[in-house]
Enzyme design. Structure first.
Site, PDB file in Angstrom:
ATOM      1  N   GLU A  88      46.111  21.040  65.546  1.00  0.00           N
ATOM      2  CA  GLU A  88      45.907  21.969  64.430  1.00  0.00           C
ATOM      3  C   GLU A  88      44.465  22.476  64.412  1.00  0.00           C
ATOM      4  OE1 GLU A  88      47.495  22.672  59.863  1.00  0.00           O
ATOM      5  OE2 GLU A  88      47.478  20.636  60.662  1.00  0.00           O
ATOM      6  N   ASN A 115      44.657  14.999  64.243  1.00  0.00           N
ATOM      7  CA  ASN A 115      44.934  16.318  63.681  1.00  0.00           C
ATOM      8  C   ASN A 115      43.736  16.674  62.814  1.00  0.00           C
ATOM      9  OD1 ASN A 115      45.614  18.301  61.678  1.00  0.00           O
ATOM     10  ND2 ASN A 115      47.767  18.063  62.206  1.00  0.00           N
ATOM     11  N   TYR A 145      51.637  18.885  69.280  1.00  0.00           N
ATOM     12  CA  TYR A 145      51.630  19.097  67.830  1.00  0.00           C
ATOM     13  C   TYR A 145      53.009  19.590  67.421  1.00  0.00           C
ATOM     14  CZ  TYR A 145      50.336  21.211  63.312  1.00  0.00           C
ATOM     15  OH  TYR A 145      50.274  21.569  61.986  1.00  0.00           O
ATOM     16  N   ASN A 185      54.481  14.453  63.616  1.00  0.00           N
ATOM     17  CA  ASN A 185      55.012  14.818  62.297  1.00  0.00           C
ATOM     18  C   ASN A 185      56.298  14.090  61.928  1.00  0.00           C
ATOM     19  OD1 ASN A 185      53.606  16.514  60.427  1.00  0.00           O
ATOM     20  ND2 ASN A 185      53.525  18.086  62.017  1.00  0.00           N
ATOM     21  N   ASP A 226      43.595  15.568  56.421  1.00  0.00           N
ATOM     22  CA  ASP A 226      44.489  14.609  55.771  1.00  0.00           C
ATOM     23  C   ASP A 226      45.039  13.585  56.765  1.00  0.00           C
ATOM     24  OD1 ASP A 226      45.889  16.688  56.966  1.00  0.00           O
ATOM     25  OD2 ASP A 226      47.226  17.055  55.277  1.00  0.00           O
ATOM     26  N   HIS A 227      44.649  13.699  58.028  1.00  0.00           N
ATOM     27  CA  HIS A 227      45.020  12.735  59.061  1.00  0.00           C
ATOM     28  C   HIS A 227      43.809  11.898  59.445  1.00  0.00           C
ATOM     29  CE1 HIS A 227      48.953  14.598  60.359  1.00  0.00           C
ATOM     30  NE2 HIS A 227      48.415  15.610  59.686  1.00  0.00           N
ATOM     31  N   ASP A 229      50.064  14.703  66.854  1.00  0.00           N
ATOM     32  CA  ASP A 229      50.694  14.720  65.540  1.00  0.00           C
ATOM     33  C   ASP A 229      52.158  15.083  65.771  1.00  0.00           C
ATOM     34  OD1 ASP A 229      51.597  15.066  62.990  1.00  0.00           O
ATOM     35  OD2 ASP A 229      50.261  16.744  62.496  1.00  0.00           O
TER      36      ASP A 229
END
Length: 262
Positions: free
Chosen positions: A36, A9, A107, A152, A252-253, A150
């Protein structure tokens, strides 16, 4: 045809073009799946990646939000996309390699902050997305397929820094874990990362909110590589590139990688 695949991501492919270039240069996976991307396809910096040998691209874009892309050194063809939960978002794209392996890049919606679909529409959309993904792969049972992205959701107790403290936090709630488990079972998917690294804490995401994310180490494993059961045994070498989270202006991934001998 052995190959190495990475999923990441990127949190804006244009903003972090340099980081993608660095990853492709230093790690040189044969295939990189990005989520993303936050860009229409025509504005993605694909020329930069083609110059590094990634001349095959299958992508779906969207201005400012979502977006998924598959960059490959290996020839591949567009295998379509699904609009799970009818959100109108660019959250899935598939591509097929010459050896018949289909790669699904997904995603899953983050789901907002409140784990209650009655008061948080985004949480309901997330559950519906995963449910429709489950049903689609149940009806279209995958073979010679890999699903990455991702998702999540951190499904296992050791996929989060504190199982007890995150039980009511979106991404690790029992209802999300159950939905993801059903989707995995319906498709006969094998969690390649955990097949390779069966025990111990394992994270791929660390919040921007932590002043020192590395020292706090309050991570979650939100990024996954799954394989259909017929080819899962060909997977090996799984790893998460934690150090990438510490690059300048990072996502942040962190990227997740696995190799396949097919």
């Amino acid at each position: 045809m052995p190959f190495t695949l990475a999923t990441w991501n990127i949190n804006s492919i244009r903003l972090r073009e340099g980081l993608v270039k660095r990853l492709l240069t230093e790690e040189a996976p044969d295939i990189l799946c990005l989520q993303e991307c936050k860009s229409p396809v025509e504005k993605m910096p694909l020329a930069t990646f083609r110059a590094l040998g990634y001349g095959h691209v299958v992508a779906r874009g969207q201005k400012g939000y979502n977006g998924v892309a598959i960059l490959s050194k290996l020839p591949l063809e567009d295998a379509g996309d699904m609009d799970f939960a009818a959100l109108g978002h660019a959250r899935h794209v598939a591509a097929r390699l010459e050896n018949g392996v289909t790669i699904h890049n997904v995603y899953v919606p983050a789901g907002g902050d409140v784990p209650d679909r009655m008061v948080n529409e985004k949480f309901g959309q997330k559950l519906d997305f995963v449910s429709e993904m489950r049903d689609w792969f149940s009806d279209n049972r995958p073979d010679r397929a890999i699903l990455v992205g991702d998702l999540n959701i951190a499904p296992r107790e050791d996929d989060v820094w504190s199982h007890k403290q995150l039980l009511n936090v979106v991404s690790h709630t029992p209802v999300e874990v159950d939905h993801l488990g059903q989707a995995q079972e319906a498709g006969g998917w094998v969690d390649v990362t955990r097949a390779d690294i069966p025990a111990g804490k394992l994270y791929s995401w660390w919040s921007y909110r932590a002043r020192d994310w590395d020292a706090a180490d309050k991570g979650r494993r939100l990024d996954h590589i799954w394989a259909s059961s017929d080819i899962a045994g060909a997977a090996h070498g799984s790893r998460i590139l934690r150090a990438v989270r510490g690059w300048e202006q990072p996502s942040d991934h962190a990227p997740v990688l696995a190799s396949f001998d097919l």
